[in-house]
Motif scaffolding. Sequence first.
Motif, PDB file in Angstrom:
ATOM      1  N   PRO A  32       5.751 -14.680  10.436  1.00 49.11           N
ATOM      2  CA  PRO A  32       4.328 -15.041  10.464  1.00 49.11           C
ATOM      3  C   PRO A  32       3.435 -13.812  10.593  1.00 49.11           C
ATOM      4  CG  PRO A  32       5.440 -15.720  12.510  1.00 49.11           C
ATOM      5  CD  PRO A  32       6.497 -15.224  11.576  1.00 49.11           C
ATOM      6  N   GLU A  33       4.038 -12.684  10.983  1.00 49.34           N
ATOM      7  CA  GLU A  33       3.261 -11.454  11.175  1.00 49.34           C
ATOM      8  C   GLU A  33       2.992 -10.693   9.877  1.00 49.34           C
ATOM      9  OE1 GLU A  33       2.287 -10.296  14.232  1.00 49.34           O
ATOM     10  OE2 GLU A  33       3.132 -12.126  15.125  1.00 49.34           O
ATOM     11  N   ILE A  34       3.736 -11.028   8.826  1.00 53.09           N
ATOM     12  CA  ILE A  34       3.678 -10.155   7.646  1.00 53.09           C
ATOM     13  C   ILE A  34       2.332 -10.267   6.932  1.00 53.09           C
ATOM     14  CG2 ILE A  34       4.671 -11.737   5.929  1.00 53.09           C
ATOM     15  CD1 ILE A  34       6.129  -8.334   6.082  1.00 53.09           C
ATOM     16  N   GLY A  35       1.783  -9.102   6.575  1.00 50.81           N
ATOM     17  CA  GLY A  35       0.551  -9.071   5.791  1.00 50.81           C
ATOM     18  C   GLY A  35       0.881  -8.562   4.406  1.00 50.81           C
ATOM     19  N   ASP A  36       0.254  -7.476   3.986  1.00 56.37           N
ATOM     20  CA  ASP A  36       0.613  -6.885   2.694  1.00 56.37           C
ATOM     21  C   ASP A  36       2.023  -6.324   2.830  1.00 56.37           C
ATOM     22  OD1 ASP A  36      -1.927  -7.481   2.005  1.00 56.37           O
ATOM     23  OD2 ASP A  36      -2.675  -5.416   2.069  1.00 56.37           O
ATOM     24  N   PHE A  37       2.815  -6.514   1.771  1.00 56.37           N
ATOM     25  CA  PHE A  37       4.219  -6.120   1.861  1.00 56.37           C
ATOM     26  C   PHE A  37       4.599  -5.377   0.582  1.00 56.37           C
ATOM     27  CE2 PHE A  37       8.806  -7.985   2.484  1.00 56.37           C
ATOM     28  CZ  PHE A  37       9.257  -6.728   2.847  1.00 56.37           C
ATOM     29  N   TYR A  38       5.030  -4.127   0.751  1.00 51.60           N
ATOM     30  CA  TYR A  38       5.426  -3.281  -0.380  1.00 51.60           C
ATOM     31  C   TYR A  38       6.884  -2.851  -0.227  1.00 51.60           C
ATOM     32  CZ  TYR A  38       0.387  -2.791  -0.954  1.00 51.60           C
ATOM     33  OH  TYR A  38      -0.942  -3.050  -1.112  1.00 51.60           O
ATOM     34  N   ALA A  44       1.016   9.517   2.246  1.00 50.78           N
ATOM     35  CA  ALA A  44      -0.282   9.238   1.602  1.00 50.78           C
ATOM     36  C   ALA A  44      -0.369   7.768   1.201  1.00 50.78           C
ATOM     37  CB  ALA A  44      -0.456  10.154   0.391  1.00 50.78           C
ATOM     38  N   PHE A  45       0.718   7.233   0.679  1.00 50.67           N
ATOM     39  CA  PHE A  45       0.723   5.820   0.297  1.00 50.67           C
ATOM     40  C   PHE A  45       0.474   4.937   1.525  1.00 50.67           C
ATOM     41  CE2 PHE A  45       2.840   1.734  -0.197  1.00 50.67           C
ATOM     42  CZ  PHE A  45       2.355   1.300  -1.431  1.00 50.67           C
ATOM     43  N   CYS A  46       1.134   5.272   2.621  1.00 47.79           N
ATOM     44  CA  CYS A  46       0.978   4.474   3.850  1.00 47.79           C
ATOM     45  C   CYS A  46      -0.462   4.506   4.342  1.00 47.79           C
ATOM     46  CB  CYS A  46       1.898   4.990   4.949  1.00 47.79           C
ATOM     47  SG  CYS A  46       3.634   4.691   4.593  1.00 47.79           S
ATOM     48  N   ARG A  47      -1.085   5.666   4.248  1.00 45.55           N
ATOM     49  CA  ARG A  47      -2.486   5.790   4.675  1.00 45.55           C
ATOM     50  C   ARG A  47      -3.376   4.954   3.768  1.00 45.55           C
ATOM     51  NH1 ARG A  47      -2.059  11.526   6.613  1.00 45.55           N
ATOM     52  NH2 ARG A  47      -1.555  11.169   8.809  1.00 45.55           N
ATOM     53  N   GLU A  48      -3.153   5.082   2.468  1.00 47.60           N
ATOM     54  CA  GLU A  48      -4.009   4.389   1.491  1.00 47.60           C
ATOM     55  C   GLU A  48      -3.921   2.874   1.690  1.00 47.60           C
ATOM     56  OE1 GLU A  48      -2.955   5.333  -2.608  1.00 47.60           O
ATOM     57  OE2 GLU A  48      -3.785   3.367  -3.182  1.00 47.60           O
ATOM     58  N   LYS A  49      -2.715   2.385   1.962  1.00 41.40           N
ATOM     59  CA  LYS A  49      -2.519   0.932   2.068  1.00 41.40           C
ATOM     60  C   LYS A  49      -2.568   0.440   3.513  1.00 41.40           C
ATOM     61  CE  LYS A  49      -1.616   0.497  -2.381  1.00 41.40           C
ATOM     62  NZ  LYS A  49      -2.671  -0.020  -3.285  1.00 41.40           N
ATOM     63  N   ALA A  50      -2.899   1.317   4.432  1.00 39.45           N
ATOM     64  CA  ALA A  50      -2.984   0.963   5.859  1.00 39.45           C
ATOM     65  C   ALA A  50      -1.691   0.301   6.353  1.00 39.45           C
ATOM     66  CB  ALA A  50      -4.177   0.057   6.131  1.00 39.45           C
ATOM     67  N   ILE A  51      -0.571   0.937   6.000  1.00 40.51           N
ATOM     68  CA  ILE A  51       0.739   0.407   6.391  1.00 40.51           C
ATOM     69  C   ILE A  51       0.922   0.545   7.910  1.00 40.51           C
ATOM     70  CG2 ILE A  51       3.252   0.794   6.189  1.00 40.51           C
ATOM     71  CD1 ILE A  51       2.004  -0.434   3.636  1.00 40.51           C
ATOM     72  N   ASP A  52       1.354  -0.553   8.539  1.00 42.21           N
ATOM     73  CA  ASP A  52       1.560  -0.555   9.990  1.00 42.21           C
ATOM     74  C   ASP A  52       3.006  -0.255  10.370  1.00 42.21           C
ATOM     75  OD1 ASP A  52      -1.112  -1.574  10.800  1.00 42.21           O
ATOM     76  OD2 ASP A  52      -0.480  -3.278   9.574  1.00 42.21           O
ATOM     77  N   LEU A  53       3.924  -0.535   9.458  1.00 43.57           N
ATOM     78  CA  LEU A  53       5.343  -0.367   9.777  1.00 43.57           C
ATOM     79  C   LEU A  53       6.110  -0.014   8.509  1.00 43.57           C
ATOM     80  CD1 LEU A  53       7.746  -0.794  11.833  1.00 43.57           C
ATOM     81  CD2 LEU A  53       7.889  -3.128  10.944  1.00 43.57           C
ATOM     82  N   MET A 101       0.369  -7.813   9.604  1.00 44.46           N
ATOM     83  CA  MET A 101       0.909  -6.466   9.632  1.00 44.46           C
ATOM     84  C   MET A 101       1.360  -6.040   8.234  1.00 44.46           C
ATOM     85  SD  MET A 101       3.494  -4.659  12.111  1.00 44.46           S
ATOM     86  CE  MET A 101       3.523  -6.144  13.002  1.00 44.46           C
ATOM     87  N   HIS A 102       0.939  -4.854   7.811  1.00 40.50           N
ATOM     88  CA  HIS A 102       1.288  -4.361   6.478  1.00 40.50           C
ATOM     89  C   HIS A 102       2.575  -3.537   6.562  1.00 40.50           C
ATOM     90  CE1 HIS A 102      -2.496  -6.011   5.661  1.00 40.50           C
ATOM     91  NE2 HIS A 102      -3.253  -4.945   5.857  1.00 40.50           N
ATOM     92  N   VAL A 103       3.525  -3.886   5.729  1.00 39.25           N
ATOM     93  CA  VAL A 103       4.864  -3.298   5.834  1.00 39.25           C
ATOM     94  C   VAL A 103       5.272  -2.630   4.519  1.00 39.25           C
ATOM     95  CG1 VAL A 103       7.318  -3.811   6.265  1.00 39.25           C
ATOM     96  CG2 VAL A 103       5.552  -5.017   7.578  1.00 39.25           C
ATOM     97  N   LEU A 104       5.918  -1.469   4.634  1.00 43.63           N
ATOM     98  CA  LEU A 104       6.544  -0.806   3.483  1.00 43.63           C
ATOM     99  C   LEU A 104       8.043  -0.726   3.752  1.00 43.63           C
ATOM    100  CD1 LEU A 104       6.637   0.953   0.869  1.00 43.63           C
ATOM    101  CD2 LEU A 104       6.220   2.946   2.333  1.00 43.63           C
ATOM    102  N   LEU A 105       8.830  -1.259   2.825  1.00 42.52           N
ATOM    103  CA  LEU A 105      10.289  -1.219   2.925  1.00 42.52           C
ATOM    104  C   LEU A 105      10.811  -0.196   1.925  1.00 42.52           C
ATOM    105  CD1 LEU A 105      13.105  -2.531   3.728  1.00 42.52           C
ATOM    106  CD2 LEU A 105      12.688  -4.167   1.873  1.00 42.52           C
ATOM    107  N   ILE A 106      11.662   0.717   2.403  1.00 39.89           N
ATOM    108  CA  ILE A 106      12.241   1.743   1.523  1.00 39.89           C
ATOM    109  C   ILE A 106      13.658   1.321   1.125  1.00 39.89           C
ATOM    110  CG2 ILE A 106      12.919   4.179   1.336  1.00 39.89           C
ATOM    111  CD1 ILE A 106       9.978   4.066   1.912  1.00 39.89           C
ATOM    112  N   GLY A 107      13.919   1.298  -0.184  1.00 37.78           N
ATOM    113  CA  GLY A 107      15.278   1.007  -0.646  1.00 37.78           C
ATOM    114  C   GLY A 107      15.273   0.054  -1.834  1.00 37.78           C
ATOM    115  N   SER A 108      16.449  -0.153  -2.416  1.00 39.21           N
ATOM    116  CA  SER A 108      16.508  -0.932  -3.659  1.00 39.21           C
ATOM    117  C   SER A 108      17.776  -1.751  -3.811  1.00 39.21           C
ATOM    118  CB  SER A 108      16.405   0.018  -4.854  1.00 39.21           C
ATOM    119  OG  SER A 108      17.548   0.857  -4.871  1.00 39.21           O
TER     120      SER A 108
END
Length: 424
Positions: free
Chosen positions: A23-29, A56-65, A1-8
């Motif tokens: 174990p589910e994590i795939g690409d992680f941004y 747009a970023f989520c679409r480009e990177k096929a983010i699932d969550l 699963m491809h994940v994008l986390l917002i924050g710093s």
Amino acid sequence: MHVLLIGSGGREHALAWKLAQSPEIGDFYAAPGNPGIAAHAVCVALDVTDHAAVTAFCREKAIDLVVVGPEAPLVDGLADTLRAAGIDTFGPSREAAQLEGSKGFTKELCKRANIPTARYERCTSLEAAWGALKKFDPPFVLKADGLAAGKGVVIADTREEAQNALNEMFDGKFGSAGSEVVIEQFLTGEEASFFALTDGTAILPIGTAQDHKRVGEGDTGPNTGGMGAYSPAPVLSEALQAQVMREIVEPTVQTLREEGMPYSGVLYAGLMLTKDGPQLIEYNARFGDPECQVLMMRLESDLVELMQACARGTLGEVAAPVLSDDFALTVVMAAEGYPGTPKKGGPIDLSEAEAGGAKVFHAGTKLEGDTLTSSGGRVLNVTARGASATEAQANAYAAVDAIDFADGFCRRDIGQREVRRERG
Ligand code: AMP
Ligand code: GLY
């Protein structure tokens, strides 16, 4: 699963650390992330106020969550935009995030749902506020309605102080957050925090914590975002937690659902444990910072699975989060000057810090060349576990002492109340 986390911040570093163990994590941004988060995720410079760019970023990177850490993007409706684009998002809608974004909204919800909270008056003008003050006795609790980075609450000991504070609020001290003010009854008791995941229907508790808001030892000096925290909060006994679920959290989730603004994500209830039972002080629409760091340190369940279930409305189908029986305790190392203007750029050496099993979450750090430096007020969250609060405290301070950060300081008494209780 491809994940994008917002924050710093440190909260997001703790989330990243835990998400990366799934174990589910795939690409992680992470956007924008920080040098600590960079060990787990690819940090990207996305403008999170530009919702179209995030989509747009989520679409480009096929983010699932998408996992939204802080409150501002939630109150700003980022989760709505992403969900409308078909992207699963952990975090409430703009409407539901009013639980944090508007004190008046929450107080009225409490009234409709019969949730125990301090008696209050909502005031939209200075004249009305001065008038409403007459209905209360000191100390006066005054709250700017909107988001004010944790600084919108004033406790005034005298009527004159309260009037001055109201003048400042309506004069724009907290910007538009202060165009409406809530005045409420002062509650006495011990404060504790309760966290629950929800998809709008199912609710699963995910731990308790207590934090230390004042900058100085012995809870003195100005308020901060939090100088340390520990979990669990044993004052929130099993019986009290059940009462909090029944009287506060369940009616909140149910009422929001029935009123057409279902809440999904994590609900953080700030509580006052009064002699008449737990009362709601405030809600936050996100994990606490630094409370999240101690919760993640104890969480044994798969965070990706839990967050995805919140986002998809399938929380009723997953097992409740399991937290270890250990205590976790985090000490915030801040930069000199905090909570005023912090000194930035001081070098930090963490090479020995984690040798004893502690975990250092980055809250305000930056890489300058190969050197880690401070870049904010709260800089590091030095977090450790132990079989008791006493042990967790000793482990955390051993790690603090192994850190070389000349411009930093911390409180030496994080968790002291619990340590004293353990001594008996
Ligand atoms: P809040 O931002 O609403 O969490 O308020 C910040 C802090 O002010 C809380 O953590 C409490 O310590 C204090 N506080 C808020 N409301 C009350 C109240 N009604 N009575 C006593 N203390 C309060
Ligand atoms: N530590 C308090 C908060 O996150 O609001």
